[in-house]
Design a protein around this motif. Structure first.
Motif, PDB file in Angstrom:
ATOM      1  N   PRO A  97      55.658  57.539  34.675  1.00  0.00           N
ATOM      2  CA  PRO A  97      56.371  56.660  33.734  1.00  0.00           C
ATOM      3  C   PRO A  97      57.478  55.859  34.397  1.00  0.00           C
ATOM      4  N   VAL A  98      58.107  56.433  35.405  1.00  0.00           N
ATOM      5  CA  VAL A  98      59.176  55.714  36.105  1.00  0.00           C
ATOM      6  C   VAL A  98      58.586  54.531  36.872  1.00  0.00           C
ATOM      7  N   LEU A  99      57.479  54.773  37.574  1.00  0.00           N
ATOM      8  CA  LEU A  99      56.857  53.722  38.362  1.00  0.00           C
ATOM      9  C   LEU A  99      56.334  52.596  37.466  1.00  0.00           C
ATOM     10  N   LEU A 100      55.733  52.962  36.341  1.00  0.00           N
ATOM     11  CA  LEU A 100      55.217  51.942  35.431  1.00  0.00           C
ATOM     12  C   LEU A 100      56.359  51.154  34.784  1.00  0.00           C
ATOM     13  N   ALA A 101      57.465  51.835  34.515  1.00  0.00           N
ATOM     14  CA  ALA A 101      58.633  51.122  33.987  1.00  0.00           C
ATOM     15  C   ALA A 101      59.177  50.132  35.012  1.00  0.00           C
ATOM     16  N   LEU A 102      59.125  50.505  36.291  1.00  0.00           N
ATOM     17  CA  LEU A 102      59.545  49.590  37.350  1.00  0.00           C
ATOM     18  C   LEU A 102      58.660  48.359  37.371  1.00  0.00           C
ATOM     19  N   CYS A 103      57.355  48.571  37.238  1.00  0.00           N
ATOM     20  CA  CYS A 103      56.414  47.444  37.220  1.00  0.00           C
ATOM     21  C   CYS A 103      56.744  46.501  36.067  1.00  0.00           C
ATOM     22  N   THR A 104      56.999  47.077  34.909  1.00  0.00           N
ATOM     23  CA  THR A 104      57.303  46.267  33.728  1.00  0.00           C
ATOM     24  C   THR A 104      58.598  45.483  33.922  1.00  0.00           C
ATOM     25  N   ARG A 105      59.616  46.144  34.459  1.00  0.00           N
ATOM     26  CA  ARG A 105      60.904  45.471  34.682  1.00  0.00           C
ATOM     27  C   ARG A 105      60.760  44.366  35.743  1.00  0.00           C
ATOM     28  N   ALA A 106      60.033  44.672  36.820  1.00  0.00           N
ATOM     29  CA  ALA A 106      59.903  43.710  37.916  1.00  0.00           C
ATOM     30  C   ALA A 106      59.155  42.454  37.501  1.00  0.00           C
ATOM     31  N   THR A 107      58.223  42.597  36.556  1.00  0.00           N
ATOM     32  CA  THR A 107      57.385  41.465  36.152  1.00  0.00           C
ATOM     33  C   THR A 107      57.782  40.893  34.799  1.00  0.00           C
ATOM     34  N   ALA A 108      58.992  41.187  34.340  1.00  0.00           N
ATOM     35  CA  ALA A 108      59.445  40.690  33.034  1.00  0.00           C
ATOM     36  C   ALA A 108      59.400  39.168  32.982  1.00  0.00           C
ATOM     37  N   ASP A 109      59.686  38.534  34.124  1.00  0.00           N
ATOM     38  CA  ASP A 109      59.535  37.077  34.255  1.00  0.00           C
ATOM     39  C   ASP A 109      58.405  36.847  35.246  1.00  0.00           C
ATOM     40  N   PRO A 110      57.170  36.668  34.763  1.00  0.00           N
ATOM     41  CA  PRO A 110      56.009  36.563  35.667  1.00  0.00           C
ATOM     42  C   PRO A 110      56.119  35.440  36.689  1.00  0.00           C
ATOM     43  N   ASP A 111      56.635  34.286  36.275  1.00  0.00           N
ATOM     44  CA  ASP A 111      56.737  33.161  37.204  1.00  0.00           C
ATOM     45  C   ASP A 111      57.735  33.454  38.321  1.00  0.00           C
ATOM     46  N   ALA A 112      58.873  34.044  37.960  1.00  0.00           N
ATOM     47  CA  ALA A 112      59.875  34.390  38.969  1.00  0.00           C
ATOM     48  C   ALA A 112      59.328  35.447  39.924  1.00  0.00           C
ATOM     49  N   TYR A 113      58.578  36.393  39.381  1.00  0.00           N
ATOM     50  CA  TYR A 113      57.968  37.438  40.218  1.00  0.00           C
ATOM     51  C   TYR A 113      57.008  36.815  41.230  1.00  0.00           C
ATOM     52  N   THR A 114      56.179  35.892  40.771  1.00  0.00           N
ATOM     53  CA  THR A 114      55.207  35.243  41.657  1.00  0.00           C
ATOM     54  C   THR A 114      55.911  34.437  42.744  1.00  0.00           C
ATOM     55  N   ARG A 115      56.923  33.669  42.364  1.00  0.00           N
ATOM     56  CA  ARG A 115      57.668  32.885  43.357  1.00  0.00           C
ATOM     57  C   ARG A 115      58.348  33.786  44.380  1.00  0.00           C
ATOM     58  N   HIS A 116      58.865  34.903  43.908  1.00  0.00           N
ATOM     59  CA  HIS A 116      59.546  35.855  44.787  1.00  0.00           C
ATOM     60  C   HIS A 116      58.624  36.318  45.907  1.00  0.00           C
ATOM     61  N   PHE A 117      57.416  36.727  45.556  1.00  0.00           N
ATOM     62  CA  PHE A 117      56.533  37.267  46.585  1.00  0.00           C
ATOM     63  C   PHE A 117      55.831  36.181  47.385  1.00  0.00           C
ATOM     64  N   GLN A 118      55.717  34.996  46.848  1.00  0.00           N
ATOM     65  CA  GLN A 118      55.243  33.884  47.663  1.00  0.00           C
ATOM     66  C   GLN A 118      56.252  33.582  48.754  1.00  0.00           C
ATOM     67  N   LEU A 119      57.527  33.621  48.406  1.00  0.00           N
ATOM     68  CA  LEU A 119      58.582  33.396  49.393  1.00  0.00           C
ATOM     69  C   LEU A 119      58.548  34.459  50.474  1.00  0.00           C
ATOM     70  N   ILE A 120      58.386  35.703  50.086  1.00  0.00           N
ATOM     71  CA  ILE A 120      58.336  36.799  51.063  1.00  0.00           C
ATOM     72  C   ILE A 120      57.166  36.632  52.019  1.00  0.00           C
ATOM     73  N   GLU A 121      56.005  36.294  51.490  1.00  0.00           N
ATOM     74  CA  GLU A 121      54.808  36.170  52.320  1.00  0.00           C
ATOM     75  C   GLU A 121      54.925  35.045  53.338  1.00  0.00           C
ATOM     76  N   GLN A 122      55.782  34.071  53.089  1.00  0.00           N
ATOM     77  CA  GLN A 122      55.922  32.927  53.982  1.00  0.00           C
ATOM     78  C   GLN A 122      56.845  33.183  55.163  1.00  0.00           C
ATOM     79  N   HIS A 123      57.575  34.318  55.138  1.00  0.00           N
ATOM     80  CA  HIS A 123      58.585  34.558  56.164  1.00  0.00           C
ATOM     81  C   HIS A 123      58.503  35.991  56.680  1.00  0.00           C
ATOM     82  N   PRO A 124      58.174  36.166  57.974  1.00  0.00           N
ATOM     83  CA  PRO A 124      58.057  37.518  58.546  1.00  0.00           C
ATOM     84  C   PRO A 124      59.318  38.352  58.374  1.00  0.00           C
ATOM     85  N   GLU A 125      60.493  37.715  58.485  1.00  0.00           N
ATOM     86  CA  GLU A 125      61.723  38.481  58.359  1.00  0.00           C
ATOM     87  C   GLU A 125      61.912  39.012  56.947  1.00  0.00           C
TER      88      GLU A 125
END
Length: 208
Positions: A97-125
């Protein structure tokens, strides 16, 4: 005295939020490499000293939301009196339940979540910093279990399996709309390992 401290805390939180929002806007406009700490501070209307009071560097601003998730795990660990899990499977079930709650909180704004990980994937650091943050999540999950009375070996094992399930869901698609369900499926799969329970096999196209 207390109202004064409360006012200071509110102002600090507001400044932190302005920094986060300014960084997100600038990264979107100019790209991560095209933005400096000074740029973020100027857009947020704070001084560099204020910036560094909240964040060690501009990479850390990218992961501001992760600190909220770590705090959420800490809160969950102290919010109930769950019994100590008897084994690794029980520990993993307590983390579900804790892990699933984290998923729900992290993706509360789907567009922001997607942009966040697109940014991460573009930069090795940023990918390297993301790996550090994910290990911190596992460490917090381990602390939650040991707080409830689990032995450290079981807690460490279960927390790493839980993290692997989350990471599997991210790597298989990282869809903010299905992240919780994909993590749930990975957890179910992990819990069947070693039980002799066969998972349903996908049928090849055109069969049946």
């Amino acid at each position: 005295m207390t109202p004064s401290l409360s006012l200071v805390e509110r102002k600090q939180r507001q400044a932190r939020q302005r920094i986060i929002e300014a960084a997100r806007e600038l990264f979107l406009e100019r790209g991560f490499d095209g933005v400096s700490v000074g740029d973020i501070a100027e857009r947020a209307e704070v001084g560099r000293t204020t910036f560094f009071r909240h964040f060690g560097d501009k990479q850390e601003v990218v992961f501001a939301r992760e600190q909220e998730l770590l705090d959420m795990i800490t809160t969950a660990g102290h919010a109930d009196a769950a019994p100590a899990p008897r084994d690794a499977a029980g520990a993993l079930e307590q983390l579900r339940p804790v892990l699933l709650a984290l998923c729900t909180r992290a993706t509360a704004d789907p567009d922001a979540y997607t942009r966040h990980f697109q940014l991460i994937e573009q930069h090795p650091e940023l990918r390297a910093r993301d790996a550090v943050k994910m290990q911190q999540v596992a460490d917090k999950l381990c602390e939650l279990l040991t707080h409830r009375g689990s032995d450290e070996t079981t807690a460490r094992f279960a927390s790493q399996i839980a993290l692997a399930c989350y990471q599997t869901a991210k790597r298989l698609g990282n869809n903010p709309h299905t992240l919780a369900a994909d993590t749930q499926a990975a957890l179910n799969r992990a819990l069947t390992l070693g039980t002799g329970t066969a998972e349903p096999q996908a049928q090849p196209p055109g069969s049946g």
